[in-house]
Design an enzyme around this catalytic site. Structure first.
Site, PDB file in Angstrom:
ATOM      1  N   ASP A 157       0.870  -1.184   0.000  1.00 42.09           N
ATOM      2  CA  ASP A 157       0.000   0.000   0.000  1.00 42.09           C
ATOM      3  C   ASP A 157       0.909   1.236   0.000  1.00 42.09           C
ATOM      4  O   ASP A 157       1.396   1.629   1.043  1.00 42.09           O
ATOM      5  CB  ASP A 157      -0.894  -0.025   1.240  1.00 42.09           C
ATOM      6  CG  ASP A 157      -1.773   1.203   1.379  1.00 42.09           C
ATOM      7  OD1 ASP A 157      -1.872   1.990   0.424  1.00 42.09           O
ATOM      8  OD2 ASP A 157      -2.344   1.375   2.472  1.00 42.09           O
ATOM      9  N   GLU A 203      -0.456  10.711   0.303  1.00 42.11           N
ATOM     10  CA  GLU A 203      -1.831  10.203   0.393  1.00 42.11           C
ATOM     11  C   GLU A 203      -2.175   9.736   1.793  1.00 42.11           C
ATOM     12  O   GLU A 203      -3.308   9.909   2.263  1.00 42.11           O
ATOM     13  CB  GLU A 203      -2.014   9.057  -0.611  1.00 42.11           C
ATOM     14  CG  GLU A 203      -3.464   8.607  -0.807  1.00 42.11           C
ATOM     15  CD  GLU A 203      -3.884   7.484   0.134  1.00 42.11           C
ATOM     16  OE1 GLU A 203      -5.060   7.127   0.135  1.00 42.11           O
ATOM     17  OE2 GLU A 203      -3.025   6.975   0.895  1.00 42.11           O
ATOM     18  N   GLU A 204      -1.207   9.147   2.479  1.00 41.00           N
ATOM     19  CA  GLU A 204      -1.468   8.592   3.803  1.00 41.00           C
ATOM     20  C   GLU A 204      -1.667   9.657   4.879  1.00 41.00           C
ATOM     21  O   GLU A 204      -2.177   9.358   5.962  1.00 41.00           O
ATOM     22  CB  GLU A 204      -0.313   7.667   4.221  1.00 41.00           C
ATOM     23  CG  GLU A 204      -0.103   6.452   3.327  1.00 41.00           C
ATOM     24  CD  GLU A 204      -1.196   5.409   3.457  1.00 41.00           C
ATOM     25  OE1 GLU A 204      -2.130   5.620   4.248  1.00 41.00           O
ATOM     26  OE2 GLU A 204      -1.110   4.379   2.768  1.00 41.00           O
TER      27      GLU A 204
END
Length: 351
Positions: A169, A201-202
Site C-alpha cells: 500500500d 496520500e497517507e
C-alpha cells in the site's frame, strides 16, 4: 512486468513526507517510455506519454507509506515517535525498524516489555525505539528529531504466486501506473497519459491535489489497494467479496464516474478478464477523492489491487492481480484514446 523494479521500490523507504529517494527511482524508470517528465513542489513525479495530446488522463498511484517520525530523544537515548499515516501501534512492538538520518540507515528495534504487552490499547506514545545508544548525546550524533522511521522487512515470495512486504500500500499501485503507461504507449495509445506517483496520500492528500490542479486532465484513474475479504477476520458483507488472485477490483461509489466504470468493464470483457467489485457509499479513501474535487471537478474511477493485512509490515499481494491490473489499465487507455476522439461523454444524465 518488471518484478525487480517493484522489489526495488519496496526496499526503498518513503514514509509519508519523505518520498524524495523513491521518486528518483520512479523518474528513472519513467525515462524509458515517457516523452516528458514533471515534478512539483509537493514532491510528485509524473512521467508523460503524448504530452502534446489534446485530451489528458491522470493516473495516480501514491508512493508514500505509513510509518513514524522521531519527535524526541530522551536522556537514556531512546527515540519517541509520532505516527505518519494510519499506523497500528500494537503491530510494531518488538519489531526491527529503520531510522533514516540524512540518507543514512540507523537500525533499531521497538522496545517491548511485559507491562506494554498487557496494556489493553497501545498508543504511538508507548513505542520507543532502541538504537543501542546509552545516552541522549550519543543518540543525537546519528539521529535527529524529524527523522522518518519504518518497519525493517524484506520482500518474501510466498506460495501460489503471492508475496509479502511492508508498503504494498501503495507501491503496487504506483508500479501499476508506471507499467500501464509504458504498455499503453507501446500499444499506440494517443491520449495524453500522465502517470503520477503521488506523495502524501497517507497523511494529507497533497500530492493528488497538486497533480490534478496543475495537469487539469479530462479524467483520472486512481490505482490503490483494497481489503481482501478472504483474509482472517474479514467480512465480505461489509463492502464486497474480494479475493486475492481474483483480479482487479472496481468500485461502485457516489464519487466514481459511472461511464468510466462501464468502459473499464467492457475492456475487461474484451480481455476475458475477471473483475471484482467493492462498494463505497461516499469517499473511497484514496487519491481519487482528492482528484475528483480538484479544479472544476474531474471524473474519476478507481482500480484496486486486493491486499491482505493492510497497514501492517506483512501485507500480502498477488503477482497475478498486479499483472491483470496493468493489462486492464493499458487496454483501457488505448480504448479511451479512441473514445475521446469520438467525443466520449462522461455524463450519465443528459438534458
Amino acid at each position: 512486468m518488471d518484478r525487480a523494479f517493484l522489489k526495488e521500490l519496496l526496499s526503498t523507504p518513503s514514509v509519508s513526507g519523505y518520498e524524495e529517494a523513491i521518486q528518483k527511482k520512479a523518474l528513472a524508470f519513467g525515462k524509458d517510455f515517457a516523452q516528458a517528465q514533471l515534478t512539483d513542489p509537493s514532491g510528485n513525479a509524473v512521467s508523460v506519454v503524448n504530452p502534446e495530446a489534446r485530451h489528458k488522463i491522470l493516473l495516480c498511484g501514491h508512493i508514500d507509506e505509513i510509518g513514524f517520525v522521531v519527535t524526541h530523544i530522551d536522556q537514556s537515548g531512546l527515540l519517541h515517535l509520532m505516527g505518519a499515516g494510519g499506523v497500528r501501534p500494537r503491530l510494531y512492538i518488538g519489531s526491527p525498524v529503520q531510522v533514516w538520518h540524512q540518507g543514512n540507515l540507523v537500525s533499531g528495534v521497538i522496545a517491548t516489555s511485559s507491562d506494554l504487552l498487557k496494556k489493553e490499547k497501545t498508543e504511538v506514545s508507548d513505542l520507543l525505539v532502541d538504537i543501542g545508544a546509552a545516552t541522549q548525546e550519543e543518540a543525537a550524533q546519528v539521529v535527529s528529531v524529524g527523522d522518518p522511521v519504518c518497519a525493517d522487512v524484506q520482500v518474501r515470495e510466498l506460495l501460489n504466486g503471492r508475496f509479502t512486504c511492508r508498503a504494498l500500500d501503495d507501491r503496487t499501485g504506483a508500479f501499476v501506473v508506471l507499467e500501464a503507461a509504458k504498455e499503453a504507449a507501446r500499444q499506440g495509445a494517443s491520449i495524453g497519459i500522465y502517470a503520477a506517483t503521488t506523495v502524501g496520500e497517507e497523511t494529507s492528500g497533497r500530492g493528488a491535489y497538486y497533480a490534478a490542479a496543475r495537469i487539469q486532465p479530462d479524467c483520472a484513474i486512481a490505482v490503490d489497494v483494497t481489503w481482501a475479504s478472504d483474509a482472517p477476520g474479514t467480512d465480505p458483507a461489509e463492502t464486497g467479496e474480494v479475493k486475492l488472485g481474483g483480479g482487479p477490483v472496481l468500485c461502485r461509489a457516489s464519487v466514481v464516474n459511472k461511464k468510466m466504470n462501464a468502459l473499464l468493464e467492457t475492456v475487461a470483457e474484451e480481455l476475458h478478464m475477471d473483475l471484482q467489485w467493492e462498494v463505497a457509499s461516499g469517499r473511497t479513501g484514496t487519491d481519487g477523492d482528492t482528484v475528483n474535487r480538484a479544479g472544476l471537478g474531474i471524473p474519476m474511477a478507481l482500480v484496486s489491487i486486493p491486499l491482505r493485512y493492510m497497514h501492517s509490515s506483512v501485507e500480502v499481494g498477488s503477482w497475478q492481480d498486479i499483472e491483470n491490473c496493468i493489462q486492464l489499465l493499458s487496454a483501457f487507455l488505448v480504448r479511451l484514446s479512441q473514445e475521446m476522439e469520438q467525443g466520449f461523454d462522461f455524463c450519465s444524465v443528459k438534458p
